[in-house]
Design an enzyme around this catalytic site. Structure first.
Site, short mmCIF file in Angstrom:
data_model
loop_
_atom_site.label_atom_id
_atom_site.label_comp_id
_atom_site.label_asym_id
_atom_site.label_seq_id
_atom_site.Cartn_x
_atom_site.Cartn_y
_atom_site.Cartn_z
N HIS A 307 0.86 -1.19 0.00
CA HIS A 307 0.00 0.00 0.00
C HIS A 307 0.88 1.23 0.00
O HIS A 307 1.96 1.24 0.60
CB HIS A 307 -0.90 0.03 1.24
CG HIS A 307 -2.07 0.95 1.10
ND1 HIS A 307 -1.96 2.30 1.35
CD2 HIS A 307 -3.33 0.73 0.69
CE1 HIS A 307 -3.14 2.87 1.12
NE2 HIS A 307 -3.98 1.94 0.71
N ASP A 364 -8.09 -4.94 -0.55
CA ASP A 364 -8.54 -5.78 -1.67
C ASP A 364 -8.24 -7.26 -1.50
O ASP A 364 -8.67 -8.07 -2.31
CB ASP A 364 -7.88 -5.28 -2.97
CG ASP A 364 -8.38 -3.89 -3.34
OD1 ASP A 364 -7.56 -3.00 -3.59
OD2 ASP A 364 -9.61 -3.70 -3.33
C1 SDX Z 1 -6.02 0.32 -3.15
O1 SDX Z 1 -4.05 4.71 -2.06
C2 SDX Z 1 -5.11 4.14 -1.49
O2 SDX Z 1 -5.55 4.53 -0.44
C3 SDX Z 1 -5.70 2.99 -2.31
C4 SDX Z 1 -6.78 2.17 -1.62
C5 SDX Z 1 -8.06 2.95 -1.41
O3 SDX Z 1 -8.83 2.61 -0.49
O4 SDX Z 1 -8.33 3.89 -2.25
O5 SDX Z 1 -6.32 1.70 -0.36
C6 SDX Z 1 -7.19 0.97 -2.47
O6 SDX Z 1 -5.71 0.69 -4.27
C7 SDX Z 1 -5.21 -0.71 -2.40
C8 SDX Z 1 -3.99 -1.23 -3.22
C9 SDX Z 1 -4.46 -2.29 -4.19
N1 SDX Z 1 -3.39 -2.66 -5.11
C10 SDX Z 1 -2.78 -3.88 -5.02
O7 SDX Z 1 -3.02 -4.73 -4.17
C11 SDX Z 1 -1.77 -4.12 -6.16
C12 SDX Z 1 -0.48 -4.74 -5.56
N2 SDX Z 1 0.19 -3.67 -4.77
C13 SDX Z 1 1.07 -2.83 -5.44
O8 SDX Z 1 1.19 -2.77 -6.79
C14 SDX Z 1 1.67 -1.69 -4.63
O9 SDX Z 1 1.90 -2.15 -3.36
C15 SDX Z 1 0.86 -0.41 -4.60
C16 SDX Z 1 0.56 0.08 -5.97
C17 SDX Z 1 -0.41 -0.61 -3.84
C18 SDX Z 1 1.68 0.64 -3.86
O10 SDX Z 1 2.81 0.87 -4.65
P1 SDX Z 1 3.88 2.02 -4.24
O11 SDX Z 1 3.48 2.72 -3.02
O12 SDX Z 1 4.14 2.85 -5.47
O13 SDX Z 1 5.13 1.18 -3.86
P2 SDX Z 1 6.22 0.69 -4.86
O14 SDX Z 1 5.59 0.21 -6.13
O15 SDX Z 1 7.26 1.76 -4.95
O16 SDX Z 1 6.81 -0.60 -4.12
C19 SDX Z 1 7.85 -0.49 -3.15
C20 SDX Z 1 8.61 -1.82 -3.23
C21 SDX Z 1 9.06 -2.17 -4.65
O17 SDX Z 1 10.19 -3.02 -4.53
P3 SDX Z 1 11.70 -2.33 -4.63
O18 SDX Z 1 11.72 -1.58 -5.96
O19 SDX Z 1 11.80 -1.42 -3.44
O20 SDX Z 1 12.64 -3.52 -4.59
O21 SDX Z 1 7.73 -2.89 -2.83
C22 SDX Z 1 7.55 -3.77 -3.96
C23 SDX Z 1 7.94 -2.98 -5.20
O22 SDX Z 1 8.36 -3.86 -6.23
N3 SDX Z 1 6.11 -4.11 -3.97
C24 SDX Z 1 5.64 -5.34 -4.24
C25 SDX Z 1 4.26 -5.24 -4.07
N4 SDX Z 1 3.92 -3.98 -3.72
C26 SDX Z 1 5.09 -3.29 -3.66
N5 SDX Z 1 6.27 -6.48 -4.61
C27 SDX Z 1 5.46 -7.55 -4.80
N6 SDX Z 1 4.13 -7.55 -4.67
C28 SDX Z 1 3.49 -6.42 -4.30
N7 SDX Z 1 2.15 -6.41 -4.15
#
Ligand code: SDX
Length: 428
Positions: A307, A364
């Site tokens: 998140h 989710d």
């Molecule tokens: C919602 O913003 C809100 O409030 C949203 C929400 C709402 O109520 O409106 O809460 C609803 O959208 C919840 C999120 C649903 N999405 C997912 O479940 C999709 C999977 N999660 C991600 O894609 C990710 O965690 C995000 C998009 C939710 C957040 O991404 P960020 O904040 O941009 O973080 P990032 O992509 O920079 O990740 C940081 C690190 C990275 O690794 P490094 O580059 O540091 O090595 O964490 C890793 C990412 O690769 N990472 C994951 C991951 N989420 C982050 N790796 C594997 N699986 C994941 N799910």
């Protein structure tokens, strides 16, 4: 905490005021930055460190896993309130008394009919159309049938727009699902409660009586409350930016629906179920999917995990996980997918990659398991998220308009070609 922040550029110091919110969050007010520095701006991809507005609607603390709507904890609201009450709270700022709630619901019901010509738009879609695309189109189309909903400069005009969309949106949600199932598009029953009516519109078969199941009513009511608002997330920011051009409430909401559709945002609830189904088909091999999620060369992410703000448990995920157990038990549903989800959660919570990045289950991760047990098709999961988020989008849009926020128009840092002379095509 001092009252100002000092920025030094080329030996020249610039002071900027610090503002502090009611929960002691502090921000640097850089409204004057470009003017006082002769054009210097900031850049912050994804706005990870940038506040777009002040807001009095929702507070969340990602480190501590706290979420409150207008000061009330999400745990209390999910346990003690109903969805329409929470919608009123988010939009108008306080919990309604019975008379206020009754009038709000009556006004909503009085505006819940939709021009029959909208059915022609629904008919034009193929059954294969994704429900989020249908819902975004129908919501935008409402503007054509309700032109007065565009220029809402008075609070009265704004209120009329608000109750119109709260009345019509559940009908559009139901028609979106019924279209896919080849069922006639009809209306619900204004003698019912708001959530009861949603279920009846979605599930009533044309040749049978519809009997409400209180387990489903309570489960949906709780899920909608948990999705109702979440401060400046991607889709809400979209609603605010589109609304800042005074494009009107329905058009702003349609844009928010499209933003929510993405699998990184609200579309994750559908992607979670598809992921869990794939793991089940794969013989429950969660380790393979954990490895894929950690492989930088693999675009796969563990859907429902991580998140932007929560670096602790998403409080909504905790409530939904508990509700999933209760609802499936009450419905007598034994869904192996729930056990796969729990196993995946335990693995991720004990895996260094996820622990180091503070990746926890989000809203989710478990919600789709309940929607599925309720008989809602997987492609409709994000539509249900939109139905829950509707009052939050409305509240945020209304706050932006009442605060007379300026049109949203960020700056950039240009990295393209410098000036060059035009070359006639024969010379290229
Ligand atoms: C919602 O913003 C809100 O409030 C949203 C929400 C709402 O109520 O409106 O809460 C609803 O959208 C919840 C999120 C649903 N999405 C997912 O479940 C999709 C999977 N999660 C991600 O894609 C990710 O965690 C995000 C998009 C939710 C957040 O991404 P960020 O904040 O941009 O973080 P990032 O992509 O920079 O990740 C940081 C690190 C990275 O690794 P490094 O580059 O540091 O090595 O964490 C890793 C990412 O690769 N990472 C994951 C991951 N989420 C982050 N790796 C594997 N699986 C994941 N799910």
């Amino acid at each position: 905490m001092s009252k100002t922040a000092t920025l030094e550029i080329d030996g020249k110091k610039h002071e900027f005021p610090l503002i502090t919110g009611t929960e002691n969050e502090t921000a640097i007010d850089i409204k004057s930055l470009r003017a006082v520095t002769g054009g210097v701006t900031t850049i912050d991809p994804g706005f990870k460190n940038t506040g777009s507005c002040k807001s009095a609607i929702t507070f969340l603390n990602g480190e501590e896993g706290i979420l409150r709507y207008r000061g009330y904890s999400i745990e209390e609201l999910a346990d003690k309130a109903d969805f329409l009450e929470v919608a009123y709270l988010l939009i108008f700022g306080d919990l309604p008394n019975q008379d206020q709630l009754d009038k709000f619901h009556a006004d909503i019901k009085s505006k819940s009919l939709i021009d029959d010509d909208v059915k022609k738009i629904v008919d034009a879609f193929p059954k294969s159309a994704h429900p989020m695309g249908v819902l975004a189109s129908l919501t935008s189309a409402l503007t054509a049938f309700n032109p007065a909903s565009v220029n809402v400069d008075s609070e009265e005009a704004m209120y009329n727009s608000v109750v119109k969309i709260l009345g019509k949106f559940p009908v559009l949600v139901a028609w979106t699902m019924r279209k896919k199932k080849g069922l006639p598009l009809d209306y619900g029953d204004n003698t019912l409660g708001y959530v009861e009516n949603v279920l009846k519109m979605m599930f009533k078969q044309p040749n049978e009586e519809y009997h409400l199941n209180p387990i489903l009513v309570n489960a949906l009511d709780k899920l909608l409350i948990l999705h109702a608002d979440h401060e400046q997330n991607c889709s809400t920011s979209t609603v605010r930016v589109v609304g800042s051009s005074h494009a009107g409430l329905f058009a702003s909401l349609s844009a928010g629906i499209s933003a929510l559709w993405g699998p990184l945002h609200g579309g994750a609830n559908q992607a979670v179920l598809e992921m869990l189904e794939a793991i089940k088909e794969d013989g429950g091999d969660t380790k393979k999917y954990m490895a894929k999620a950690k492989d930088k060369n693999d675009p796969f992410r563990l859907m429902g995990f991580g998140h932007r703000v929560y670096k602790n448990f998403d409080p909504r995920a905790k409530i939904i996980k508990k509700a999933a157990d209760e609802v499936l038990n009450d419905l007598g549903v034994d869904d192996p997918i729930l056990n796969i989800a729990k196993g995946l959660e335990q693995e991720a919570l004990n895996d260094d990659y996820f622990v180091q990045r503070k990746l926890y289950p989000n809203v989710d991760f478990y919600s789709g398991i309940i929607y599925r047990a309720m008989g809602i098709p997987t492609e409709m999961f994000t539509v249900m998220f939109a139905l829950g988020r509707l009052p939050g989008w409305i509240a945020q849009w209304r706050e932006m308009r009442l605060e007379k926020e300026p049109i949203g128009r960020p700056r950039q840092v240009y990295t393209g070609e410098n000036l060059r002379a035009f070359e006639p095509i024969e010379n290229r």
